[in-house]
Write a protein that holds these residues in place. Structure first.
Motif, PDB file in Angstrom:
ATOM      1  N   ALA A  52      49.601  87.361  75.362  1.00 17.77           N
ATOM      2  CA  ALA A  52      48.743  87.236  75.253  1.00 17.77           C
ATOM      3  C   ALA A  52      47.671  87.535  74.759  1.00 17.77           C
ATOM      4  O   ALA A  52      47.306  87.474  73.851  1.00 17.77           O
ATOM      5  N   TRP A 204      43.470  74.701  64.457  1.00 12.93           N
ATOM      6  CA  TRP A 204      43.290  74.633  65.698  1.00 12.93           C
ATOM      7  C   TRP A 204      43.695  73.198  66.796  1.00 12.93           C
ATOM      8  O   TRP A 204      44.784  73.284  67.057  1.00 12.93           O
ATOM      9  N   LEU A 207      47.745  75.074  67.691  1.00  9.96           N
ATOM     10  CA  LEU A 207      47.647  75.580  68.413  1.00  9.96           C
ATOM     11  C   LEU A 207      47.252  74.925  69.704  1.00  9.96           C
ATOM     12  O   LEU A 207      47.563  75.412  70.898  1.00  9.96           O
ATOM     13  N   VAL A 208      46.936  74.070  69.555  1.00 10.72           N
ATOM     14  CA  VAL A 208      46.835  72.717  70.773  1.00 10.72           C
ATOM     15  C   VAL A 208      48.241  72.480  71.038  1.00 10.72           C
ATOM     16  O   VAL A 208      48.583  72.162  72.192  1.00 10.72           O
ATOM     17  N   THR A 210      49.959  73.262  70.644  1.00  7.95           N
ATOM     18  CA  THR A 210      51.496  73.904  71.151  1.00  7.95           C
ATOM     19  C   THR A 210      51.217  74.665  72.250  1.00  7.95           C
ATOM     20  O   THR A 210      52.174  74.711  72.989  1.00  7.95           O
ATOM     21  N   VAL A 211      49.528  75.254  72.770  1.00 12.04           N
ATOM     22  CA  VAL A 211      49.732  74.873  74.484  1.00 12.04           C
ATOM     23  C   VAL A 211      50.211  74.137  75.704  1.00 12.04           C
ATOM     24  O   VAL A 211      50.582  74.388  76.012  1.00 12.04           O
ATOM     25  N   ASN A 330      49.383  81.673  67.326  1.00 13.77           N
ATOM     26  CA  ASN A 330      50.326  80.921  67.928  1.00 13.77           C
ATOM     27  C   ASN A 330      51.440  81.510  69.238  1.00 13.77           C
ATOM     28  O   ASN A 330      51.560  81.068  69.794  1.00 13.77           O
ATOM     29  N   ALA A 333      49.528  81.005  72.279  1.00 15.29           N
ATOM     30  CA  ALA A 333      49.140  79.744  72.651  1.00 15.29           C
ATOM     31  C   ALA A 333      49.981  79.716  73.809  1.00 15.29           C
ATOM     32  O   ALA A 333      50.577  78.757  74.691  1.00 15.29           O
ATOM     33  N   VAL A 336      50.048  81.266  76.734  1.00 17.26           N
ATOM     34  CA  VAL A 336      48.217  79.960  77.816  1.00 17.26           C
ATOM     35  C   VAL A 336      49.400  78.446  77.587  1.00 17.26           C
ATOM     36  O   VAL A 336      48.947  78.828  79.007  1.00 17.26           O
TER      37      VAL A 336
END
Length: 400
Positions: A52, A204, A207-208, A210-211, A330, A333, A336
């Motif tokens: 990360a 963004w 990314l959310v 993906t997480v 990404n 992500a 994470v």
């Protein structure tokens, strides 16, 4: 298919192998260095954290350099890290080698995805990214069992020597097969330009997704051995072979997901995330049935990893002319999400909810990812680059 994609896939195979194979060798490594299981576990968690960090910081540091040159440098770093691990005289040196190897992980996949996409027409970008990530999925299906066998038969250091050799072959392939056209001046950017991509709300939201999406699947997968042995009734000896079945699902899902995303990007991601939610919920309900469990393992891997090419393509699309740092972000992500999912799954087990509880938690997290993806796909006034493929248009068009 551009032959340069094979070199990128080989690099992905080596990186995936060094990430995952250590799990099967921890007992041997811990015994050799006379450390506790918890300390040995840092060879895994320390690697993930370094991925990360490296994905963001290392990519930011090399944004002005030609991408092919960066990929070559990253593979050299990968070789050095695994060579240190193979020769490590102590646990601390071994951990250092793991950290060095991990630093190249996120940057390699992030920058490699941009390079892979540049080798094909716009309508085939997700498919090209899927081919590069095929190396990672094959590392799960074939590399990890074989690498574990080598380590258990000839000593764990032999596995890291083998990974080092794979790194050398991947380095040679990238030098020889990735065309110079991908690292021309038009592809050199600067950090300020790359950071500008993060002004996009769609970056963004991606990314959310993906997480949450990957976190849901990985949270369930982290404790899957307990589910298989304590709920499904499989023996411990059967678990590695069941993980191969799961890996086969990853491989097939990655390829098919990439092809589908090239046709319709956002709808594909929505369907895959909803499908993954349903599969994990059904898995939790039928985990006591061995046959249903095997089917669910294949589908969970397929739907889960089927999202990867599309998610990577989507963030590059909305990052527009400066996709490198966003692409690497990404990859961070994903890691994470891994940590988040594993943490939440552990909480459910500690709360006494049983060994199917990580599946229920994973389904809930993935459902949240599906909701965010639907919001992203239907958001009003979404700006799509003029040269974006038709597959990138919103799922539903709303009037301004």
């Amino acid at each position: 298919m551009p032959i340069g994609l094979i070199a990128l896939a080989l690099g992905g195979f080596g990186i995936g192998l060094t990430e995952f194979v250590i799990a099967g060798l921890l007992p041997e490594v811990a015994a050799d260095f006379a450390v506790t299981e918890a300390a040995a576990g840092w060879l895994i968690s320390g690697y993930a954290l370094s991925v990360a960090v490296g994905a963001i910081l290392l990519t930011a540091a090399v944004t002005r350099l030609p991408r092919k040159h960066v990929l070559v440098g990253l593979m050299v770093l990968f070789i050095i890290g695994n060579l240190i691990s193979a020769l490590a005289p102590s646990y601390s040196i071994m951990l250092l080698g793991r950290i060095i190897a991990a630093l190249c992980h996120g940057a390699f996949f992030g920058i490699g995805a941009v390079v892979a996409a540049s080798l094909v027409p716009p309508s085939k970008k997700s498919g090209a990214i899927a081919i590069m990530f095929t190396g990672l999925t094959l590392a799960n299906v074939l590399g990890v069992p074989f690498g574990t066998f080598i380590g258990q038969s000839f000593g764990w250091r032999a596995t890291f020597w083998a990974i080092t050799v794979i790194g050398v072959l991947a380095l040679a392939g990238i030098v020889a097969l990735v065309p110079r056209a991908t690292d021309g001046t038009a592809h050199v950017s600067n950090l300020r330009g790359e950071l500008r991509a993060f002004r996009s709300i769609q970056v963004w939201l991606s990314l959310v997704v993906t997480v949450l999406g990957f976190g849901g699947m990985f949270g369930a997968f982290t404790y899957i051995a307990y589910t298989l042995t304590e709920v499904s009734g499989f023996s411990s000896a059967a678990v590695p072979w069941l993980l191969v079945v799961f890996g086969a699902g990853l491989f097939v899902g990655n390829i098919l997901g990439g092809k589908a995303a090239d046709r319709r990007l956002d709808p594909t991601l929505v369907v895959l995330l909803i499908g993954l939610t349903v599969v994990m919920a059904l898995f939790a309900l039928t985990a006591a049935n061995p046959v249903a469990t095997v089917i669910a393992l294949v589908l969970m891997g397929g739907f889960g990893f089927g999202t990867v090419p599309g998610l990577q393509t989507r963030i590059m699309l909305y990052a527009d002319t400066a996709p490198t740092l966003a692409s690497s972000a990404n990859i961070a992500a994903f890691n994470v999400g891994n940590a988040l999912g594993a943490w939440i799954g552990g909480i459910t087990i500690s709360a006494g909810l049983g060994y199917t509880s990580p599946l229920w938690a994973g389904a809930a997290i993935t459902a949240a990812a599906a909701i965010v993806m639907i919001v992203a796909a239907t958001r009003r006034n979404v700006l799509v680059p003029a040269d974006a493929p038709a597959s990138a248009t919103p799922l539903v068009t709303t009037a301004s």
